[in-house]
Structures are given as structure tokens and as C-alpha cells.
Design an enzyme around this catalytic site. Structure first.
Site, PDB file in Angstrom:
ATOM      1  N   GLU A 163       7.282 -20.489  20.679  1.00  0.00           N
ATOM      2  CA  GLU A 163       6.668 -19.655  21.718  1.00  0.00           C
ATOM      3  C   GLU A 163       5.310 -20.225  22.147  1.00  0.00           C
ATOM      4  OE1 GLU A 163       7.141 -15.239  21.891  1.00  0.00           O
ATOM      5  OE2 GLU A 163       4.988 -15.251  21.554  1.00  0.00           O
ATOM      6  N   ARG A 210     -11.552 -21.923  54.716  1.00  0.00           N
ATOM      7  CA  ARG A 210     -12.574 -20.872  54.863  1.00  0.00           C
ATOM      8  C   ARG A 210     -13.907 -21.500  55.280  1.00  0.00           C
ATOM      9  NH1 ARG A 210     -14.095 -15.775  56.020  1.00  0.00           N
ATOM     10  NH2 ARG A 210     -15.830 -15.063  54.735  1.00  0.00           N
ATOM     11  N   GLN A 270     -21.015 -28.695  47.201  1.00  0.00           N
ATOM     12  CA  GLN A 270     -20.720 -29.293  45.895  1.00  0.00           C
ATOM     13  C   GLN A 270     -20.411 -28.210  44.836  1.00  0.00           C
ATOM     14  OE1 GLN A 270     -23.823 -31.558  43.801  1.00  0.00           O
ATOM     15  NE2 GLN A 270     -22.428 -33.315  43.907  1.00  0.00           N
TER      16      GLN A 270
END
Ligand SMILES: Cc1cc2nc3c(=O)[nH]c(=O)nc-3n(C[C@H](O)[C@H](O)[C@H](O)COP(=O)(O)OP(=O)(O)OC[C@H]3O[C@@H](n4cnc5c(N)ncnc54)[C@H](O)[C@@H]3O)c2cc1C
Length: 312
Positions: A172, A198, A209
């Protein structure tokens, strides 16, 4: 699992499928040793039966083997009494892989695993437990009250339960977390696109940056976690001891998923925080990954114990 995590709109379903596969179907397949358990393994493998795994109790979480559930042998049966909690798929499953003490004085070797028919007399599933994320994976407690389980439904030898559980957790911790890699890959693409499209102050936000470095850090985390997970999985394939690598990978993937989930919200701004987008949901789905299959703290303990073994 990675492709599934990338392609699936809903991580809860992926989690439910993974719980069935790695915590029930795989250990059943690996440890079945009679016609009954072999036939259950086959039905789990084909998806004709849904599986769940029940070890956690109120007093046995990280210390999973401190469980209080018991199994007493009686006329070709075991009589099981248990109060298990946080069982994924409990309400949906057909087979519950339940861990109980058959010899309370034998510690690790006193735990046995049973495949319990979820519809058998004496099995009760509690109401759904609401959680922060992974909403579509059901979570509930399971109560076994003098539940009679035929001896043939014991998985592996009596006293072999802890080994079965440890093996299932290895699978798992390695494989389930591939799904989070897929999710992070998709998340990064969405963040890059958003940073390009955007515009604020007359230019794309990605030209700052501060945003670009956030994207770079997300990529770094993803690739580092991916390599650790691939290495752990490769070691499993080679039949080598993968314990150290699996724990490193589990920590890396789950913590990257949470950190990158926060980064994604920051990059999307208000749009990342509101409920109708996928951005905040990914973070809510990620937080659980630091808890289930052994918490980050327990994984660090495993890593440290392996290091001290190497140093000897
Ligand atoms: C979404 C979800 C699905 C789950 N599905 C299943 C399932 O299908 N079947 C099942 O049996 N269980 C399941 N669980 C339970 C899960 O395995 C446990 O929640 C987990 O092992 C932690 O146990 P706990 O919640 O009791 O926390 P605790 O053990 O009480 O831990 C609380 C905090 O203490 C820390 N801590 C504990 N011991 C130590 C230590 N020695 N050193 C340092 N820190 C420590 C932990 O890391 C954690 O931060 C699920 C849990 C979640 C959240």
C-alpha cells in the site's frame, strides 16, 4: 496507479480502489492457502467482491499491534470479537480482512488474519465517518460481536497475521502513493497554465520570480518523490528488502502532495481557496496521505531504525 491518479477526477474513488487492492486483494492473493481463501482471492482479483482491511482500533493506531480484538477457536470456527475503526470501504465491502489476537501472550506472533464475510451474523458497520477529504471513499467502524468465522477463512497460519499486515502495508505504501504522483503531475500542469494565463499588473503572474520558483519547487518535489517511489517499487519487484525505500518514498510523496497543494492554492489565489474548483480539494485529499498507511512520524522511525541496523 500513477495514470489513474492523473486521469481520475475524484481521488476518493482511487483511494477506495487502492484500499481494496493493496490492503485486501494483494495480501489475500499472496497468503491464500486453501480452497476457500483461494476462491476469495480470485473474486477480489476479478472485482466480483470488494475488500476492506480492519486493523485500527481506538487504542491501536500507530501502535497497530496493540490491538484488543480477540479470536477464540471453537469447533472448526473462530469466534471473533472486535471494535475496529477507520475502516475504508467498510460500508461497501464484501470481505473484511480483520486482524485479531488469537494468542494474547504471544505478542507479534499472537495475531491472526481472517477474511470475514461482511454480511455474516455478528458483523455490524457503523455510520459513515465524515472526513476532511477523499469524501467518496467510505469510512466507518466495524464491530464484530461473537462472530463465528470458519477456520478455512483464516488467512495464512495462526499467528501469521502481523506478517500479512506488514506485507500489505509495504504494497500500500508503495503503490497507492503512485496515485498522488499522478495528481501532482496534473496539478503542476494546471498551475503552469494558470501562471501563464492569469494577468495582473499588465503581465502574466508566472513572469514573477516568486511564482516561477514556486512552480520549480513543485516540479522538484514531484520528480524527487517519483524517483524514490519507482526505486522502492523496483526493489519490491527484485524481491529485495524494500522497507527503507518504501518509507522514504511514502514520506516524500505524501509531504510533497501537501506542500504542493498549498503552493497550488497560493498560485491560484482566491480561485484556489474557493470550494467550486479542484485546487483546494487536492490539498484536502493530500492531508490524509501523511496519516494513513502509517504516519510520517512512524515512517521516519522505520527509516531511523534501518539506518541504525546499517551502522551496526
Ligand atoms: C483516510 C483514512 C483511511 C484509513 N483507512 C484505514 C483502513 O482502511 N483500515 C484501518 O485499519 N485503518 C485505517 N485508517 C487508520 C490509520 O491507519 C490510522 O489513523 C493511523 O495509523 C494513525 O493512527 P491514529 O489515527 O490512531 O493516530 P495516533 O497513532 O494516535 O497518532 C497521533 C499522532 O502521534 C504520532 N505518534 C504516534 N506514535 C508515535 C511515535 N512512536 N513517535 C512519534 N510520533 C508518534 C503520530 O505520528 C501522529 O502524528 C485510516 C485513516 C485515515 C485517515
Amino acid at each position: 496507479m500513477e495514470a489513474l491518479g492523473y486521469g481520475a477526477a475524484d481521488m476518493g474513488s482511487v483511494f477506495g480502489l487502492a484500499a481494496h487492492t493493496f490492503a485486501c486483494a494483494v495480501p489475500t492473493q499472496l497468503f491464500c492457502d486453501n480452497d476457500v481463501t483461494r476462491s476469495i482471492a480470485e473474486r477480489l482479483r476479478r472485482g466480483e467482491a470488494i475488500g476492506a482491511n480492519a486493523i485500527t482500533e481506538a487504542g491501536a493506531g500507530s501502535d497497530a499491534f496493540a490491538l484488543e480484538a480477540t479470536g477464540r477457536r471453537e469447533d472448526g470456527h473462530y469466534v471473533l470479537s472486535a471494535v475496529k475503526t477507520y475502516v475504508t470501504n467498510a460500508a461497501a465491502c464484501d470481505e473484511l480482512l480483520v486482524y485479531v489476537k488469537t494468542d494474547p501472550d504471544a505478542g507479534y506472533l499472537g495475531i491472526s488474519a481472517f477474511l470475514v464475510d461482511r454480511h455474516a451474523p455478528g458483523v455490524k458497520v457503523g455510520p459513515p465517518i465524515q472526513k476532511m477529504g477523499l469524501e467518496s471513499a467510505s469510512l466507518a467502524s466495524v464491530i464484530l460481536e461473537d462472530c463465528r468465522v470458519p477456520v478455512e477463512r483464516r488467512l495464512g497460519p495462526e499467528g501469521g497475521g502481523a506478517r500479512i499486515f506488514t506485507t500489505s502495508m509495504q504494497w500500500e505504501r508503495a503503490c497507492l502513493f503512485g496515485a498522488y504522483l499522478g495528481q501532482m503531475d496534473l496539478q503542476l500542469q494546471e498551475c503552469v497554465e494558470h501562471a501563464r494565463e492569469r494577468k495582473q499588473f499588465g503581465r502574466a503572474i508566472g513572469t514573477n520570480q516568486a511564482i516561477a520558483h514556486r512552480l520549480a519547487n513543485m516540479k522538484l518535489r514531484l520528480e524527487a518523490a517519483r524517483l524514490l517511489l519507482y526505486r522502492a517499487s523496483w526493489l519490491i519487484d527484485q524481491g529485495e528488502d524494500a522497507t527503507l525505500s518504501i518509507s522514504l518514498a511514502k514520506i516524500a510523496v505524501s509531504e510533497a502532495a501537501v506542500e504542493s497543494g498549498l503552493d497550488a492554492i497560493q498560485i491560484f489565489g482566491g480561485l484556489g481557496y474557493v470550494r467550486d474548483g479542484a485546487v483546494e480539494k487536492r490539498l484536502r485529499d493530500a492531508v490524509a496521505a501523511r496519516i494513513f498507511s502509517g504516519t510520517s512520524e512512524i515512517q521516519r522511525d522505520i527509516v531511523a531504525s534501518r539506518l541504525s541496523r546499517l551502522a551496526r
